[in-house]
Design a protein around this motif. Sequence first.
Motif, PDB file in Angstrom:
ATOM      1  N   SER A   1      50.153  -7.578 114.513  1.00 13.08           N
ATOM      2  CA  SER A   1      49.563  -6.611 115.446  1.00 13.08           C
ATOM      3  C   SER A   1      48.096  -6.354 115.125  1.00 13.08           C
ATOM      4  O   SER A   1      47.252  -6.253 116.025  1.00 13.08           O
ATOM      5  CB  SER A   1      50.351  -5.298 115.406  1.00 13.08           C
ATOM      6  N   ASP A   2      47.763  -6.280 113.831  1.00 14.07           N
ATOM      7  CA  ASP A   2      46.374  -6.037 113.422  1.00 14.07           C
ATOM      8  C   ASP A   2      45.480  -7.200 113.833  1.00 14.07           C
ATOM      9  O   ASP A   2      44.351  -7.001 114.304  1.00 14.07           O
ATOM     10  CB  ASP A   2      46.302  -5.858 111.897  1.00 14.07           C
ATOM     11  N   LEU A   3      45.985  -8.426 113.656  1.00 14.88           N
ATOM     12  CA  LEU A   3      45.202  -9.614 114.006  1.00 14.88           C
ATOM     13  C   LEU A   3      44.959  -9.700 115.514  1.00 14.88           C
ATOM     14  O   LEU A   3      43.863 -10.040 115.963  1.00 14.88           O
ATOM     15  CB  LEU A   3      45.915 -10.876 113.517  1.00 14.88           C
TER      16      LEU A   3
ATOM     17  N   TYR B   1      54.439  -5.682 114.936  1.00 16.40           N
ATOM     18  CA  TYR B   1      54.140  -4.954 113.695  1.00 16.40           C
ATOM     19  C   TYR B   1      53.183  -5.764 112.831  1.00 16.40           C
ATOM     20  O   TYR B   1      53.023  -6.975 113.025  1.00 16.40           O
ATOM     21  CB  TYR B   1      55.431  -4.630 112.923  1.00 16.40           C
ATOM     22  N   PRO B   2      52.516  -5.110 111.867  1.00 11.71           N
ATOM     23  CA  PRO B   2      51.571  -5.815 110.994  1.00 11.71           C
ATOM     24  C   PRO B   2      52.282  -6.920 110.206  1.00 11.71           C
ATOM     25  O   PRO B   2      53.479  -6.808 109.944  1.00 11.71           O
ATOM     26  CB  PRO B   2      51.078  -4.705 110.052  1.00 11.71           C
ATOM     27  N   PRO B   3      51.562  -7.984 109.829  1.00 10.41           N
ATOM     28  CA  PRO B   3      50.116  -8.164 110.012  1.00 10.41           C
ATOM     29  C   PRO B   3      49.716  -8.671 111.392  1.00 10.41           C
ATOM     30  O   PRO B   3      48.552  -8.633 111.746  1.00 10.41           O
ATOM     31  CB  PRO B   3      49.778  -9.207 108.936  1.00 10.41           C
TER      32      PRO B   3
ATOM     33  N   ILE C   1      44.914  -7.237 117.771  1.00 10.12           N
ATOM     34  CA  ILE C   1      43.994  -6.180 118.213  1.00 10.12           C
ATOM     35  C   ILE C   1      42.560  -6.512 117.807  1.00 10.12           C
ATOM     36  O   ILE C   1      41.616  -6.370 118.584  1.00 10.12           O
ATOM     37  CB  ILE C   1      44.435  -4.812 117.649  1.00 10.12           C
ATOM     38  N   ALA C   2      42.390  -6.997 116.562  1.00 12.17           N
ATOM     39  CA  ALA C   2      41.056  -7.332 116.062  1.00 12.17           C
ATOM     40  C   ALA C   2      40.415  -8.467 116.862  1.00 12.17           C
ATOM     41  O   ALA C   2      39.189  -8.560 116.946  1.00 12.17           O
ATOM     42  CB  ALA C   2      41.134  -7.718 114.583  1.00 12.17           C
ATOM     43  N   SER C   3      41.253  -9.324 117.470  1.00 11.75           N
ATOM     44  CA  SER C   3      40.732 -10.453 118.258  1.00 11.75           C
ATOM     45  C   SER C   3      40.483 -10.087 119.715  1.00 11.75           C
ATOM     46  O   SER C   3      40.117 -10.953 120.519  1.00 11.75           O
ATOM     47  CB  SER C   3      41.716 -11.624 118.191  1.00 11.75           C
TER      48      SER C   3
ATOM     49  N   SER D   1      61.075  -6.885 109.965  1.00 15.64           N
ATOM     50  CA  SER D   1      60.300  -5.843 109.272  1.00 15.64           C
ATOM     51  C   SER D   1      61.162  -5.015 108.336  1.00 15.64           C
ATOM     52  O   SER D   1      60.648  -4.291 107.485  1.00 15.64           O
ATOM     53  CB  SER D   1      59.636  -4.923 110.299  1.00 15.64           C
TER      54      SER D   1
ATOM     55  N   ARG E   1      44.913 -16.206 108.542  1.00 20.01           N
ATOM     56  CA  ARG E   1      45.516 -16.286 109.868  1.00 20.01           C
ATOM     57  C   ARG E   1      46.479 -17.471 109.910  1.00 20.01           C
ATOM     58  O   ARG E   1      46.585 -18.214 108.935  1.00 20.01           O
ATOM     59  CB  ARG E   1      44.435 -16.448 110.943  1.00 20.01           C
TER      60      ARG E   1
END
Length: 454
Positions: free
Chosen positions: A27-29, A23-25, A31-33, A438, A133
């Motif tokens: 998961s966002d990091l 889950y975020p944050p 995917i972005a990488s 979460s 990060r």
Amino acid sequence: MGNGALLLRELGYEVSGSDENVYPPMSDLLIASGIKIFSGYDPSHLKDKTDLVVIGNAISRGNAEVEYVLNKKLPYTSLAELLKNYVIQGKESIVISGTHGKTTTSALAAWTFQSAGLEPNFLVGGVLENFGRGYQARPKSKYVILEGDEYDTAFFDKRSKFLHYQPTTLIINNIEFDHADIFASLDEIKLSFKRLVNLVPRNGIIIANGDDENVKEVIAKSFSPIETFGLSSDCNWQAKKISYKSSTTSFDLLHNGKLEASLEVNLLGEFNIKNALAVAIAARHHGISYEEIHKAFTTFKNVKRRLEFKGEYNGIKVYDDFAHHPTAIRETLKAFRTKYPKERIISIFEPRSNTTRRNIFQKELAECFADADVVFISQIARLNLLAESERLDLEKVMADIRAQGKEAFYLPDAEAISTKVAEIAKKGDVIIVMSNGSFGGIHTMLEKRIIARG
């Protein structure tokens, strides 16, 4: 594991991974990488060419991918051993350990070394606001800063993770009983810390909380130089003239009774003074000036989920914190009360960790909400996995809190709690959510319900 994957990705490796719930944050990091995330576990995730499988300590035998790895004799390792072999070896390893404050202290250390131009490698169990990060890969740097966790390494390696980290500078913040799922007693935890102390070389340094009796015990037979820090005159390094402000803390730093510097840090509470003391000593040991330390401390932005402000809705402020042990809850609320001395504080807690789900801290859990005005506690997470004799008696906890003259509510989940909080919260109130998970998306629920109420 997430930050470890990101660090290896930055070093140039192709990385993918499986998890039941990302889950975020984080998961966002990921995917972005460009890291591919698989939801759930299936051998098909491993059927492409795989050079090495890293198995996290939450994974056990019976897991579909673990069984495939073992059957096919694929090379595998733990995250701790991976870090040792790919990141730590040959570098100055600065390891921050202790029951409480590891993430904040590691983050402050990383920022202090970064701010002084030393560009450290680091891996911390959170998202550092100054970096956006929780990791940094700098192969040419001689420094690596690591959050040293005493939890076990993997199903195939039951040693504490920090025993892999080859510390040359070791910080021990505090030692208490925790992780009841893997340690049977405080003595077992102290034994693990004694083993850690025994790994520090003679040309290294141990920076230890001299106010903590358990810490003093584990460093007693050290082969390495020791510097102690704390608030008492027994410590080599001492904080005096402490001043708590709404968002910062200032203090004089004394070394063997002599004033060294006056420092201010963007952190609240007594616990964080000690965290800052430890970092200042480590920084000085590695040649960082007091001017550079002060600059780093005053520009430090902390870690996500450490007294993180989530928003203000209809005049009601909402914060998030990772506190999940009675001591951490007590100290977090104590620091929070410094920031909000007159406001009504509504505390929401999820008993989710393997220690707070059990009745080990039955009495302490009822007492740690002293600085809250209203207390909400949710149903114990994964209740069905605990024998009845082991379970925390939440009805008794609530009765004991009410006996202190506080409002206290025991509700089943995030939805029920957010509905009730929205019903009773008033303009000017401050809400703090405390959980190491979460918590069912409670922050979004609180926002929606408080706004909808008008």
